[in-house]
Enzyme design. Sequence first.
Site, PDB file in Angstrom:
ATOM      1  N   TRP A 164      82.426  44.999  74.362  1.00 20.76           N
ATOM      2  CA  TRP A 164      82.605  43.571  74.088  1.00 20.76           C
ATOM      3  C   TRP A 164      83.030  43.371  72.636  1.00 20.76           C
ATOM      4  O   TRP A 164      82.375  42.653  71.885  1.00 20.76           O
ATOM      5  CB  TRP A 164      81.301  42.808  74.363  1.00 20.76           C
ATOM      6  CG  TRP A 164      80.976  42.664  75.814  1.00 20.76           C
ATOM      7  CD1 TRP A 164      81.505  41.743  76.689  1.00 20.76           C
ATOM      8  CD2 TRP A 164      80.032  43.431  76.578  1.00 20.76           C
ATOM      9  NE1 TRP A 164      80.955  41.908  77.936  1.00 20.76           N
ATOM     10  CE2 TRP A 164      80.050  42.934  77.908  1.00 20.76           C
ATOM     11  CE3 TRP A 164      79.183  44.492  76.276  1.00 20.76           C
ATOM     12  CZ2 TRP A 164      79.255  43.453  78.921  1.00 20.76           C
ATOM     13  CZ3 TRP A 164      78.385  45.005  77.290  1.00 20.76           C
ATOM     14  CH2 TRP A 164      78.426  44.497  78.598  1.00 20.76           C
ATOM     15  N   HIS A 183      81.421  36.719  76.175  1.00 21.74           N
ATOM     16  CA  HIS A 183      81.169  36.411  77.586  1.00 21.74           C
ATOM     17  C   HIS A 183      80.316  35.148  77.670  1.00 21.74           C
ATOM     18  O   HIS A 183      79.822  34.654  76.641  1.00 21.74           O
ATOM     19  CB  HIS A 183      80.498  37.592  78.312  1.00 21.74           C
ATOM     20  CG  HIS A 183      79.329  38.207  77.602  1.00 21.74           C
ATOM     21  ND1 HIS A 183      78.628  39.262  78.102  1.00 21.74           N
ATOM     22  CD2 HIS A 183      78.710  37.888  76.425  1.00 21.74           C
ATOM     23  CE1 HIS A 183      77.649  39.587  77.280  1.00 21.74           C
ATOM     24  NE2 HIS A 183      77.681  38.783  76.258  1.00 21.74           N
ATOM     25  N   ARG A 241      88.019  38.174  73.361  1.00 23.18           N
ATOM     26  CA  ARG A 241      87.864  39.622  73.169  1.00 23.18           C
ATOM     27  C   ARG A 241      88.955  40.115  72.223  1.00 23.18           C
ATOM     28  O   ARG A 241      90.076  39.588  72.239  1.00 23.18           O
ATOM     29  CB  ARG A 241      88.039  40.382  74.500  1.00 23.18           C
ATOM     30  CG  ARG A 241      87.048  40.032  75.590  1.00 23.18           C
ATOM     31  CD  ARG A 241      85.804  40.893  75.580  1.00 23.18           C
ATOM     32  NE  ARG A 241      84.834  40.336  76.516  1.00 23.18           N
ATOM     33  CZ  ARG A 241      84.655  40.761  77.767  1.00 23.18           C
ATOM     34  NH1 ARG A 241      85.338  41.781  78.217  1.00 23.18           N
ATOM     35  NH2 ARG A 241      83.773  40.186  78.549  1.00 23.18           N
ATOM     36  N   GLN A 287      85.470  32.498  81.853  1.00 20.77           N
ATOM     37  CA  GLN A 287      84.490  33.087  82.761  1.00 20.77           C
ATOM     38  C   GLN A 287      83.621  31.986  83.345  1.00 20.77           C
ATOM     39  O   GLN A 287      83.595  30.867  82.836  1.00 20.77           O
ATOM     40  CB  GLN A 287      83.563  34.049  81.993  1.00 20.77           C
ATOM     41  CG  GLN A 287      84.191  35.366  81.632  1.00 20.77           C
ATOM     42  CD  GLN A 287      83.167  36.359  81.072  1.00 20.77           C
ATOM     43  OE1 GLN A 287      82.091  35.967  80.621  1.00 20.77           O
ATOM     44  NE2 GLN A 287      83.509  37.626  81.102  1.00 20.77           N
ATOM     45  N   VAL A 313      71.140  43.494  83.233  1.00 19.75           N
ATOM     46  CA  VAL A 313      70.687  43.439  84.629  1.00 19.75           C
ATOM     47  C   VAL A 313      70.191  44.821  85.069  1.00 19.75           C
ATOM     48  O   VAL A 313      70.606  45.848  84.529  1.00 19.75           O
ATOM     49  CB  VAL A 313      71.819  42.957  85.582  1.00 19.75           C
ATOM     50  CG1 VAL A 313      71.971  41.455  85.532  1.00 19.75           C
ATOM     51  CG2 VAL A 313      73.132  43.651  85.276  1.00 19.75           C
ATOM     52  N   ALA A 316      71.980  37.333  88.348  1.00 20.64           N
ATOM     53  CA  ALA A 316      73.000  36.724  87.491  1.00 20.64           C
ATOM     54  C   ALA A 316      74.343  37.300  87.884  1.00 20.64           C
ATOM     55  O   ALA A 316      74.417  38.375  88.486  1.00 20.64           O
ATOM     56  CB  ALA A 316      72.707  37.035  86.029  1.00 20.64           C
TER      57      ALA A 316
HETATM   58  N1  DAH Z   1      79.059  39.383  80.965  1.00 24.05           N
HETATM   59  C1  DAH Z   1      79.746  40.388  81.750  1.00 24.05           C
HETATM   60  C2  DAH Z   1      81.138  40.600  81.146  1.00 24.05           C
HETATM   61  O1  DAH Z   1      81.613  39.782  80.467  1.00 24.05           O
HETATM   62  C3  DAH Z   1      79.872  39.970  83.193  1.00 24.05           C
HETATM   63  C4  DAH Z   1      78.578  39.976  83.893  1.00 24.05           C
HETATM   64  C5  DAH Z   1      78.145  41.133  84.513  1.00 24.05           C
HETATM   65  C6  DAH Z   1      77.762  38.858  83.895  1.00 24.05           C
HETATM   66  C7  DAH Z   1      76.931  41.162  85.183  1.00 24.05           C
HETATM   67  C8  DAH Z   1      76.507  38.883  84.519  1.00 24.05           C
HETATM   68  C9  DAH Z   1      76.132  40.046  85.171  1.00 24.05           C
HETATM   69  O2  DAH Z   1      75.705  37.827  84.541  1.00 24.05           O
HETATM   70  O3  DAH Z   1      74.928  40.054  85.807  1.00 24.05           O
HETATM   71  O4  DAH Z   1      81.734  41.590  81.367  1.00 24.05           O
END
Ligand code: DAH
Length: 336
Positions: A153, A167, A193, A207, A250, A304
Amino acid sequence: MRDELEQLKKQALTELEQIKQPEQLKDFEINYLGRKGKLTSVLKQLKDVPKIDRPAMGSLANETKQGIIQSLELKKTQLVQGPKLAMSAIEATWPGRDFGLGHLHPITQFLNKVQDIFMSMGFEVVEGPEVETQKFNFDLLNIPKNHPARDAWDTFYVEGGLLMRTHTSPVQLRAMKKSKPPVRLIAPGRVFRNEATDAGHETNFYQCEGLVIDKCITVANLISTLESFLKQVFGQNVKIRVRPEYYPFVEPGLDVDMQCLICGGSGCSVCKQRGWLEMLGSGMVHPTVLKNMGVDPAKYSGFAFGLGIDRLMMLYHSINDIRFSYSGDSRFLEQF
Ligand code: DAH
């Protein structure tokens, strides 16, 4: 007579220039153009002009008359409708130029669709800031400083250790500062990004985060919710599969794939011969993240997910280059 006409025109225009009140215009008109007016008396001399000169003199007289009439009309507009209108010679009663009606950007249209679907499933829509602290963007999401996951990220840092959020996941934590479980929310928005731009990557994109926390939430709830969402967007024939994937916030982390709608799973250029398309990241909220939200992981569980709105929109409309969305090119935009 030629001199007299020229003299008269000059005199009329000077006089007209000095007129400040619309009521004075009537007197001017009578004085010059009336039956006993100055112009009329000059015109009477036309019959004494030698026959050979008469047509030329007639047309000059006519020109003079039209000139005075036009100037008089202009002055009327000026005094009655205001100087601006007269100066730019706008015909205010003409219909305007048609610029065509604009419409929402295809990403916004698609985002609205996503929100409608989740709202129909009882989700609330929340928002968070685009400029974030490292604490919310990383630390509280179980991505400590110096953890290699931060590399995934990479973003733009701004003054004071702040950054452009990479994100929408930090909104999970921001929202839980104000809420107690049970919660069911989505957080759509813009993210950033540090990417080398190509057909599939932009430094700026959208997103939509999702968060559900309640008693007894399981992976089954996650799968059924996301399957239902994908079916509402892409049709009831959609088939999905779930793969393990690592996301620090997660446990377990899952990626949801959708069987390629173009080839029906046999492999084509859109799915890069895989038969499946990666649609989104998701998982069961990590106990540490639940604690950071002020939620007791012994009592509650949750899932999530993070949808890449641009990517889903591109699949939905069969667009093969993300850069079209940000080009501002009306040939692209007018197709939606
Ligand atoms: N934040 C992650 C990204 O930007 C995407 C994501 C993955 C969000 C898994 C979530 C999750 O809430 O459970 O790549």
